[in-house]
Design an enzyme around this catalytic site. Structure first.
Site, PDB file in Angstrom:
ATOM      1  N   ARG A  75       5.915 -12.952   0.664  1.00  0.00           N
ATOM      2  CA  ARG A  75       5.561 -13.216   2.070  1.00  0.00           C
ATOM      3  C   ARG A  75       4.651 -14.431   2.173  1.00  0.00           C
ATOM      4  NH1 ARG A  75       5.079  -7.476   3.406  1.00  0.00           N
ATOM      5  NH2 ARG A  75       6.327  -6.510   1.783  1.00  0.00           N
TER       6      ARG A  75
ATOM      7  N   ASP B 283       1.566 -11.360   6.723  1.00  0.00           N
ATOM      8  CA  ASP B 283       2.054 -10.541   5.607  1.00  0.00           C
ATOM      9  C   ASP B 283       3.426  -9.943   5.920  1.00  0.00           C
ATOM     10  OD1 ASP B 283       0.143  -9.219   7.424  1.00  0.00           O
ATOM     11  OD2 ASP B 283       0.834  -7.389   6.454  1.00  0.00           O
ATOM     12  N   ASN B 284       3.872 -10.083   7.157  1.00  0.00           N
ATOM     13  CA  ASN B 284       5.210  -9.601   7.512  1.00  0.00           C
ATOM     14  C   ASN B 284       6.191 -10.755   7.694  1.00  0.00           C
ATOM     15  OD1 ASN B 284       4.385  -6.948   7.419  1.00  0.00           O
ATOM     16  ND2 ASN B 284       3.920  -6.829   9.607  1.00  0.00           N
TER      17      ASN B 284
ATOM     18  N   GLY C 114       0.819  -1.217   0.000  1.00  0.00           N
ATOM     19  CA  GLY C 114       0.000   0.000   0.000  1.00  0.00           C
ATOM     20  C   GLY C 114       0.845   1.256   0.000  1.00  0.00           C
ATOM     21  N   ARG C 115       2.095   1.094   0.357  1.00  0.00           N
ATOM     22  CA  ARG C 115       2.966   2.269   0.366  1.00  0.00           C
ATOM     23  C   ARG C 115       4.393   1.908  -0.013  1.00  0.00           C
ATOM     24  NH1 ARG C 115       4.611   3.624   6.471  1.00  0.00           N
ATOM     25  NH2 ARG C 115       4.136   1.607   7.406  1.00  0.00           N
TER      26      ARG C 115
HETATM   27  P1  AMP Z   1       2.292  -2.950   7.908  1.00  0.00           P
HETATM   28  O1  AMP Z   1       1.608  -2.805   9.227  1.00  0.00           O
HETATM   29  O2  AMP Z   1       3.329  -1.879   7.638  1.00  0.00           O
HETATM   30  O3  AMP Z   1       2.821  -4.320   7.692  1.00  0.00           O
HETATM   31  O4  AMP Z   1       1.178  -2.691   6.798  1.00  0.00           O
HETATM   32  C1  AMP Z   1       0.054  -3.501   6.650  1.00  0.00           C
HETATM   33  C2  AMP Z   1      -0.656  -3.120   5.395  1.00  0.00           C
HETATM   34  O5  AMP Z   1      -1.054  -1.744   5.447  1.00  0.00           O
HETATM   35  C3  AMP Z   1       0.142  -3.259   4.135  1.00  0.00           C
HETATM   36  O6  AMP Z   1      -0.742  -3.608   3.105  1.00  0.00           O
HETATM   37  C4  AMP Z   1       0.688  -1.871   3.930  1.00  0.00           C
HETATM   38  O7  AMP Z   1       1.059  -1.628   2.605  1.00  0.00           O
HETATM   39  C5  AMP Z   1      -0.500  -1.021   4.345  1.00  0.00           C
HETATM   40  N1  AMP Z   1      -0.101   0.314   4.803  1.00  0.00           N
HETATM   41  C6  AMP Z   1       0.529   0.650   5.943  1.00  0.00           C
HETATM   42  N2  AMP Z   1       0.711   1.978   6.024  1.00  0.00           N
HETATM   43  C7  AMP Z   1       0.176   2.512   4.903  1.00  0.00           C
HETATM   44  C8  AMP Z   1       0.058   3.827   4.372  1.00  0.00           C
HETATM   45  N3  AMP Z   1       0.519   4.893   5.023  1.00  0.00           N
HETATM   46  N4  AMP Z   1      -0.550   3.967   3.185  1.00  0.00           N
HETATM   47  C9  AMP Z   1      -1.031   2.917   2.520  1.00  0.00           C
HETATM   48  N5  AMP Z   1      -0.951   1.669   2.935  1.00  0.00           N
HETATM   49  C10 AMP Z   1      -0.349   1.448   4.115  1.00  0.00           C
HETATM   50 MG    MG Z   2       3.862  -5.130   6.315  1.00  0.00          MG
END
Ligand code: AMP
Ligand code: MG
Length: 491
Positions: A186, A255-256, A95-96
């Site tokens: 992942r 997913d991590n 997502g980012r």
């Molecule tokens: P994370 O907690 O970083 O592993 O993110 C979990 C999910 O949320 C993944 O799909 C990320 O790409 C998405 N995500 C986290 N932060 C953002 C953001 N600021 N904008 C868009 N997607 C995000």
């Molecule tokens: Mg992640």
């Protein structure tokens, strides 16, 4: 070895050659305010055969800040899903973050260039696609700290900032980090195709991963099963390493979890200061699902999610058998490491009790985990030695003396020499770890546009086992303000 310029990097984008259902093609969104380089990691540049001088070019910040592409890049956001805090989320995806492309270096190693904080993608959901400077610094430093410790991890190439505002609980500025790994696939990448019942894509993914990253298995009749066994083994070893060094991931969602058994996605992670088995580093983890002492079990839970996705490709009973072997692997790997931390060279039955008793003493006195292990290297096994410095860590030094007497006997039983043992122990008990407050210090300076502390920590933590002159203040327990910093998923 030829040193490359940005423009001469050669890409081999294997993921982009997969069917388009695996990703969405999307370019980084440039920041409004020009990106500037905050820190470049030479060790990671070397992995790309990239000339160090390249970091000084404005194009470097341009490319890795998301406003320029170089020929050969084929940017895409990877699709995946995953179990978040135990609940299946049918679609996540980058997502980012954007996979800019894959580089194969002169030694034949493949490195994904994954640009995190690069703007919105079709998978951004409600997010803005950005990372704040604070979280990018934390990821940048911890990747390299883990690598320095010898723990498998994604690597960090560079950190780029922009004065663009990013809105979280407060207004912050944005930053990007380039994360490198041979692959960013992942567990969740497998889950999405399994739960969508797209088994042909699932098999394609498995074949791709095996061909690219487990090539020794391509000809095996039971290759999917053996691939799973490899992931189980790597994950077990990885988590045992986290446990030995006293590190918590904080968001161990599927997913991590890297398919390569490397530490992936640094959010609210933490090295523990005082020893506390139930340490919860993520302040949003109200139930302690990802508490320190839960990590080995969560590894199993996550691997069972992966096993589930392989049901269309391998027999259930054998997948289960492999999964059942996980706990033994974690335990064995953990025991081996803890024996080394204790400086023992022989494997004896009584060591388990010795370790348990020490951990119980440490927990009772909230002893600083890193400092104590490092100092244990100075233990004198002379019968008259009182080991004053070590005793001082404990509320009940008498109980420590009892333990020390057993430890002394154990050492003498294998003719351990104090000087030799210390050298061995210093190689496994780090002097420096990325304590939260150290990262916080670098963040606060960076928010005032002083980036020196980032480079200082980077250099220090790339060599955590070596005493470095003038760096004593980085090896002490945190001041009170630094003990209870709040870190959450917000990043
Ligand atoms: P994370 O907690 O970083 O592993 O993110 C979990 C999910 O949320 C993944 O799909 C990320 O790409 C998405 N995500 C986290 N932060 C953002 C953001 N600021 N904008 C868009 N997607 C995000
Ligand atoms: Mg992640």
């Amino acid at each position: 070895m030829t040193k490359h310029k940005l423009e001469t990097l050669t890409f081999d984008n294997s993921y982009a050659r997969l069917p388009e259902v695996f990703y969405a093609k999307v370019n980084p969104t440039p920041f409004g305010a020009a990106p500037y380089l905050i820190s470049a990691n030479r060790a990671a540049m070397d992995l790309l055969d990239l000339d160090h001088a390249e970091a000084a070019r404005p194009e470097f910040a341009g490319v890795f800040g998301g406003s320029l592409l170089v020929p050969g890049m084929e940017p895409l956001a990877m699709l995946y899903s995953g179990h978040q805090f135990g609940v299946y989320v049918p679609q996540l995806g980058d997502g980012r973050a954007i996979l800019l492309g894959e580089i194969v270096n002169g030694r034949g190693e493949r490195w994904d260039l994954h640009l995190k904080g690069a703007g919105m993608t079709p998978f951004s959901r409600d997010g803005d696609g950005r990372s704040v400077l604070r979280s990018a610094i934390r990821e940048y430093l911890c990747c390299e700290a883990m690598h320095g410790l010898g723990i498998p991890t994604t690597r960090a190439l560079c950190l780029v900032g922009s004065d663009d505002k990013v809105y979280r609980e407060q207004v912050e500025t944005g930053a990007t980090i380039v994360r490198m790994a041979p692959s960013h696939v992942r567990f969740g990448t497998f889950e999405i195709f399994y739960y969508r019942k797209q088994h042909e894509h699932l098999q394609r993914l498995a074949d791709y991963v095996i061909e690219m990253h487990f090539p020794q298995l391509t000809q095996a009749a039971d290759k999917y099963l053996r691939f799973f066994a490899e992931v189980v083994e790597r994950t077990a070893k990885l988590i045992a390493q986290w446990q030995a060094v006293g590190w918590s991931h904080g968001v161990l969602n599927t997913d991590n979890m890297s398919i390569l058994g490397a530490t992936l996605d640094y959010g609210p992670y933490g090295f523990m200061d005082d020893y506390d088995r139930g340490f919860i580093c993520n302040h949003s983890d109200y139930n302690g699902r990802y508490a320190f002492n839960q990590q080995p079990y969560i590894g199993l839970w996550n691997l069972s999610c992966l096993a589930q996705t392989l049901l269309p490709l391998a027999p259930k009973d054998v997948l289960k058998e492999v999964l059942d072997g996980y706990q033994v692997l974690v335990d064995r790997s953990y025991r081996e490491q803890m024996q080394k931390k204790l400086g023992l060279t022989e494997d004896r039955g009584e060591d388990e009790t010795l370790l348990q008793e020490l951990k119980s003493l440490m927990a009772g006195s909230r002893v600083d985990y890193t400092i104590f292990w490092r100092e244990l290297g100075t233990f004198s096994s002379e019968p008259a030695a009182r080991n004053e410095r070590l005793r001082e860590h404990f509320l009940d030094p008498g109980r420590f003396d009892l333990w020390a007497a057993q430890y002394r006997d154990r050492l003498r039983g294998e003719q351990s020499r104090d000087d030799e043992r210390r050298v061995r122990m210093d190689r496994v008990n780090p002097r420096y770890v990325l304590r939260n407050y150290l990262a916080q210090g670098a963040i606060e300076k960076a928010q005032q546009k002083d980036y020196t502390e980032i480079d200082c920590l980077l250099n220090l933590l790339q060599h955590p086992y070596v005493d470095q002159p003038g760096m004593n203040s980085y090896a002490v327990a945190p001041p009170n303000w630094g003990k209870h910093l709040s870190v959450s998923c917000s990043s």
